[in-house]
Design a protein around this motif. Sequence first.
Motif, short mmCIF file in Angstrom:
data_model
loop_
_atom_site.label_atom_id
_atom_site.label_comp_id
_atom_site.label_asym_id
_atom_site.label_seq_id
_atom_site.Cartn_x
_atom_site.Cartn_y
_atom_site.Cartn_z
N VAL A 1 29.10 21.60 23.00
CA VAL A 1 28.59 22.90 22.62
C VAL A 1 29.65 23.72 21.88
CG1 VAL A 1 27.69 25.09 23.52
CG2 VAL A 1 26.98 22.92 24.55
N ALA A 2 30.86 23.74 22.45
CA ALA A 2 31.93 24.56 21.89
C ALA A 2 33.25 23.90 22.22
CB ALA A 2 31.88 25.97 22.46
N LEU B 1 33.26 30.46 28.61
CA LEU B 1 32.19 30.37 27.63
C LEU B 1 31.31 31.59 27.83
CD1 LEU B 1 31.04 28.64 25.31
CD2 LEU B 1 29.44 27.67 27.01
N GLN B 2 31.45 32.55 26.94
CA GLN B 2 30.60 33.74 26.95
C GLN B 2 29.33 33.39 26.21
OE1 GLN B 2 30.91 37.00 28.26
NE2 GLN B 2 28.81 37.23 27.53
N MET B 3 28.19 33.54 26.88
CA MET B 3 26.90 33.18 26.28
C MET B 3 26.01 34.41 26.22
SD MET B 3 26.25 29.51 28.17
CE MET B 3 26.05 30.25 29.79
N ASN B 4 25.65 34.79 25.02
CA ASN B 4 24.79 35.95 24.80
C ASN B 4 23.46 35.52 24.19
OD1 ASN B 4 26.89 37.70 25.66
ND2 ASN B 4 27.73 37.75 23.58
N PHE C 1 27.49 32.23 21.32
CA PHE C 1 28.45 31.77 22.33
C PHE C 1 29.87 31.97 21.82
CE2 PHE C 1 25.70 28.31 24.63
CZ PHE C 1 24.67 29.25 24.78
N THR C 2 30.78 32.26 22.73
CA THR C 2 32.19 32.39 22.40
C THR C 2 33.03 31.65 23.43
OG1 THR C 2 31.84 34.58 21.42
CG2 THR C 2 34.09 33.98 21.98
N ILE C 3 33.85 30.72 22.96
CA ILE C 3 34.76 30.00 23.84
C ILE C 3 36.14 30.63 23.72
CG2 ILE C 3 35.32 28.26 22.08
CD1 ILE C 3 35.52 26.19 24.35
N ILE D 1 37.76 24.37 21.82
CA ILE D 1 38.91 25.21 21.49
C ILE D 1 40.15 24.34 21.56
CG2 ILE D 1 39.18 26.05 23.88
CD1 ILE D 1 40.03 28.78 22.58
N THR D 2 40.95 24.41 20.50
CA THR D 2 42.14 23.57 20.42
C THR D 2 43.30 24.23 21.17
OG1 THR D 2 43.02 24.62 18.44
CG2 THR D 2 41.37 22.89 18.12
N PRO D 3 44.41 23.52 21.34
CA PRO D 3 45.59 24.15 21.95
C PRO D 3 46.06 25.38 21.17
CG PRO D 3 45.83 21.78 22.02
CD PRO D 3 44.59 22.06 21.20
N ALA D 4 45.80 25.40 19.86
CA ALA D 4 46.19 26.55 19.03
C ALA D 4 45.12 27.63 19.00
CB ALA D 4 46.49 26.08 17.60
N ALA D 5 44.07 27.44 19.83
CA ALA D 5 42.98 28.41 19.98
C ALA D 5 42.05 28.47 18.77
CB ALA D 5 43.51 29.80 20.32
N ASN D 6 42.00 27.42 17.97
CA ASN D 6 40.96 27.32 16.96
C ASN D 6 39.66 26.93 17.65
OD1 ASN D 6 42.72 27.78 14.68
ND2 ASN D 6 43.55 25.74 15.07
N THR D 7 38.56 27.53 17.21
CA THR D 7 37.29 27.30 17.89
C THR D 7 36.26 26.66 16.97
OG1 THR D 7 36.55 29.54 17.36
CG2 THR D 7 37.67 29.22 19.46
N HIS D 8 35.34 25.93 17.59
CA HIS D 8 34.28 25.25 16.87
C HIS D 8 33.01 25.31 17.73
CE1 HIS D 8 37.37 23.58 14.20
NE2 HIS D 8 38.08 23.40 15.30
N TYR D 9 31.86 25.38 17.06
CA TYR D 9 30.59 25.50 17.77
C TYR D 9 29.53 24.65 17.09
CZ TYR D 9 32.88 29.73 19.48
OH TYR D 9 33.77 30.61 20.03
N ILE D 10 28.56 24.21 17.88
CA ILE D 10 27.40 23.60 17.26
C ILE D 10 26.54 24.72 16.67
CG2 ILE D 10 27.39 21.52 18.66
CD1 ILE D 10 25.16 22.81 20.38
N VAL D 11 25.76 24.37 15.67
CA VAL D 11 24.99 25.38 14.95
C VAL D 11 24.06 26.20 15.84
CG1 VAL D 11 23.22 25.69 13.17
CG2 VAL D 11 25.18 24.19 12.73
N PRO D 12 23.34 25.59 16.79
CA PRO D 12 22.39 26.38 17.58
C PRO D 12 23.02 27.50 18.41
CG PRO D 12 21.90 24.05 17.77
CD PRO D 12 23.24 24.15 17.12
N VAL D 13 24.31 27.45 18.68
CA VAL D 13 24.92 28.47 19.51
C VAL D 13 25.87 29.37 18.73
CG1 VAL D 13 24.76 26.89 21.46
CG2 VAL D 13 26.96 27.20 20.31
N LYS D 14 26.12 29.04 17.48
CA LYS D 14 27.07 29.82 16.68
C LYS D 14 26.57 31.25 16.55
CE LYS D 14 29.21 27.47 13.58
NZ LYS D 14 29.61 26.75 12.36
N GLY D 15 27.46 32.18 16.82
CA GLY D 15 27.09 33.60 16.77
C GLY D 15 26.58 34.13 18.10
#
Length: 114
Positions: free
Chosen positions: A48-49, A80-83, A67-69, A51-65
């Motif tokens: 779903v989401a 994982l903040q889910m709105n 969810f926040t990791i 986060i790398t050791p450098a705090a870069n984040t990635h999301y699948i399209v259905p949750v982008k915007g």
Amino acid sequence: QVQLVESGGGLVQPGGSLTLSCVASGRAFNDAHMRWYRQAPGKQREWVAAITPAANTHYIVPVKGRFTISRDNAKKMVYLQMNDLKPEDTAVYYCNAWVSRDYWGQGTQVTVSS
């Protein structure tokens, strides 16, 4: 060795919010790529989401915007903040760490229903 324990799941109405937490043990947390996966009934587990050791984040399209990791290395925590939750977000959510190999938590149930 990394051990993961998730918390924060529950029942929420559509449009609601939840925050999942994952606490890690082990000295390798700062170097770990952390991910949240989910598995709905009758479906394969999907990531779903991330986060790398450098705090870069990635999301699948259905949750982008929606969810926040995030991660707190001092506390060895991943969140994982889910709105704006939707019924299709209903699943068991798993915390995953990759440090030379995969480590998994036991999962926490999220149910989105009116």
